[in-house]
Write an enzyme that holds these catalytic residues in place. Structure first.
Site, PDB file in Angstrom:
ATOM      1  N   ASP A 117      52.911  82.973  79.823  1.00 25.27           N
ATOM      2  CA  ASP A 117      53.813  82.934  80.984  1.00 25.27           C
ATOM      3  C   ASP A 117      53.614  84.131  81.902  1.00 25.27           C
ATOM      4  OD1 ASP A 117      54.831  80.604  80.003  1.00 25.27           O
ATOM      5  OD2 ASP A 117      56.934  81.226  80.122  1.00 25.27           O
ATOM      6  N   ASN A 176      52.967  76.097  82.135  1.00 21.52           N
ATOM      7  CA  ASN A 176      54.352  75.665  81.942  1.00 21.52           C
ATOM      8  C   ASN A 176      55.295  76.856  82.036  1.00 21.52           C
ATOM      9  OD1 ASN A 176      56.446  73.887  81.479  1.00 21.52           O
ATOM     10  ND2 ASN A 176      56.119  73.729  79.278  1.00 21.52           N
ATOM     11  N   ASP A 221      68.166  79.772  74.989  1.00 15.09           N
ATOM     12  CA  ASP A 221      66.908  79.866  74.251  1.00 15.09           C
ATOM     13  C   ASP A 221      67.112  80.231  72.794  1.00 15.09           C
ATOM     14  OD1 ASP A 221      65.429  79.131  76.435  1.00 15.09           O
ATOM     15  OD2 ASP A 221      64.841  81.161  76.996  1.00 15.09           O
ATOM     16  N   GLU A 233      60.991  73.338  78.381  1.00 12.11           N
ATOM     17  CA  GLU A 233      59.595  72.979  78.168  1.00 12.11           C
ATOM     18  C   GLU A 233      59.441  71.571  77.605  1.00 12.11           C
ATOM     19  OE1 GLU A 233      59.428  77.466  78.284  1.00 12.11           O
ATOM     20  OE2 GLU A 233      60.877  75.870  77.955  1.00 12.11           O
ATOM     21  N   HIS A 251      57.001  76.311  72.519  1.00 12.25           N
ATOM     22  CA  HIS A 251      56.959  77.506  71.680  1.00 12.25           C
ATOM     23  C   HIS A 251      58.230  77.708  70.880  1.00 12.25           C
ATOM     24  CE1 HIS A 251      59.029  79.973  75.043  1.00 12.25           C
ATOM     25  NE2 HIS A 251      59.014  78.717  75.416  1.00 12.25           N
ATOM     26  N   ARG A 252      59.383  77.422  71.451  1.00 11.73           N
ATOM     27  CA  ARG A 252      60.639  77.696  70.745  1.00 11.73           C
ATOM     28  C   ARG A 252      60.883  76.690  69.610  1.00 11.73           C
ATOM     29  NH1 ARG A 252      61.826  82.081  72.860  1.00 11.73           N
ATOM     30  NH2 ARG A 252      61.769  82.465  75.112  1.00 11.73           N
ATOM     31  N   LYS A 255      52.840  81.043  74.435  1.00 16.23           N
ATOM     32  CA  LYS A 255      53.547  81.031  75.714  1.00 16.23           C
ATOM     33  C   LYS A 255      54.397  82.282  75.893  1.00 16.23           C
ATOM     34  CE  LYS A 255      56.208  77.884  78.628  1.00 16.23           C
ATOM     35  NZ  LYS A 255      57.218  78.797  79.170  1.00 16.23           N
TER      36      LYS A 255
END
Length: 422
Positions: A52, A94, A297, A325, A374-375, A400
């Site tokens: 990012d 993204n 998040d 995302e 990613h999360r 990311k």
């Protein structure tokens, strides 16, 4: 299609060690942009180097900003107070912060046509409210699908000094306009359309960063900000560790026992996700209802912990997770139910997780579709600390925001089975 797989092997002993989370993604991308808009040389330390932030850095370079990386966690940014139109569309993967922040800055400081685009996932993420706000300021901007790509026909400024923005889907729209406002050439007002705003705490991060680079911002009411036409001045700026990344380490400590020293007390974080610390500390007796609206998040981390909680947990205020995302509410529900059918369910935009402590120590042959998010990957890795058989698909998507995530867990004693195609 990425076919790499990583299966976590539950550690035989409690996790312990020292792991420093990477720098904050949210603050790094704000600081990069503000340093790029300033006139002079800024040094950003403690910065995150990930997909990012590197997309943001490359976009700034393409518009005539000098961005050097002399050390692993340092950016040196040389700005001129202007942005030059790039030779080709800006591709930002993204990176939601980059895609949302740059159009307003481009409209204020560039002259010419600029296209801001992203990957297949970014092209599904809404940006229509920001485009509508820019058009109300006299900027010719188009996003025909309501998502990227966005085309900005920049003329180096705005034709009005007051904008009303619908921030119900994302606070990033507000941050984009706030950060562009000091370059508007006259006092400027940003106002919310209604009081709904995703993760209001990120606005506080934006304002703090703006002030560090010389901006004058006054919050006149909960929904209105007045910004003076100061422009920005170069600054040396220290970026704090990423609170969202810290939630995985706090979660690993709660699930795995032992002691993980991340080097920063939870009380020292200014990012909204740090409020998840108290919820994680309550495990395995988490609250029956968790409002995730102001720590969005962190919700994936909390949802995976809730799978092992003593009682049921309902997550509310998380509708915005559907336009991250990936649709994170759906991804969490699917992943949890892959571990055990009926473990989670969706009710409207709420997620209900039926805590089951007996899952600990059991073999749960679950393949977790991360949807390249990613999360989702990082949070479900925590389940692998308690149950065998948890396999993360596309594990490299963590790059990311946390490229060193798997190495960080390994340093604490976690081992893996990796499958790489070919």
């Amino acid at each position: 299609m990425n076919t790499e797989r990583l299966t976590i092997l539950p550690p035989a002993t409690a996790l312990s060690g020292v792991v420093a989370p990477p720098g904050s993604k949210s603050i790094t991308n704000r600081a990069l942009l503000l340093a790029g808009l300033a006139n002079g040389v800024s040094r950003l330390t403690g910065a995150l180097k990930s997909d990012d932030t590197l997309y943001m850095a490359d976009a700034l370079r393409a518009m005539g900003v000098g961005v050097e990386e002399p050390e692993e966690t340092v950016f040196v940014v040389t700005g001129t107070g202007r942005l030059a139109p790039p030779d080709q569309p800006l591709f930002l993967g993204n990176a939601g912060t980059a895609v949302r922040f740059l159009p307003a800055a481009i409209a204020a400081l560039a002259t010419g046509e600029v296209i801001v685009d992203g990957d297949q996932h970014m092209r599904k993420r809404p940006i229509k409210p920001l485009v509508a706000a820019l058009r109300s300021l006299g900027v010719a901007a188009e996003a025909p699908t309501g998502c990227p790509p966005v085309t900005i026909h920049a003329t180096g400024g705005f034709s009005a000094d007051h904008v009303v923005i619908d921030a119900g889907l994302s606070s990033q729209y507000v941050s984009a306009l706030l950060m562009a406002a000091p370059c508007a050439g006259r006092p400027f007002t940003v106002e919310l359309a209604g009081n709904d705003i995703g993760a209001r705490g990120y606005i506080d991060l934006t304002v703090a960063a703006m002030r560090a680079f010389g901006a004058s911002v006054e919050q006149e009411s909960p929904s209105r900000w007045r910004i003076e036409p100061t422009g920005y001045r170069a600054a040396d700026y220290r970026i704090e560790p990423d609170a969202s990344a810290a939630t995985y380490l706090w979660g690993a400590e709660a699930l795995g026992g032992g002691r993980i020293d991340i080097g920063t007390p939870s009380s020292d974080f200014t990012q909204p996700d740090a409020r998840a610390y108290d919820v994680i500390a309550s495990f395995p007796h988490m609250p029956a209802v968790i409002d995730g609206s102001q720590m969005q998040d962190a919700v994936p981390t909390l949802a995976v912990l809730a799978a092992y909680n003593a009682t049921t947990v309902r997550f509310t205020g998380i509708s915005n997770l559907r336009v991250k995302e990936c649709d994170r509410v759906r991804a969490l529900s699917l992943g949890l139910n892959a571990m055990k059918e009926g473990l989670a369910r969706e009710e409207g935009d709420d997620l209900i997780v039926e805590g089951d402590p007996s899952l600990a120590g059991r073999h749960l042959p679950a393949e977790i579709d991360t949807f390249a998010d990613h999360r989702i990957a990082m949070s479900f890795a925590l389940a692998g600390l308690k149950s065998s058989g948890i396999t993360i698909l596309d594990p490299k998507c963590v790059g990311k925001t946390y490229p060193g995530y798997w190495d960080a867990l390994a340093s604490l004693g976690v081992t893996y089975l990796e499958e790489v195609p070919g």
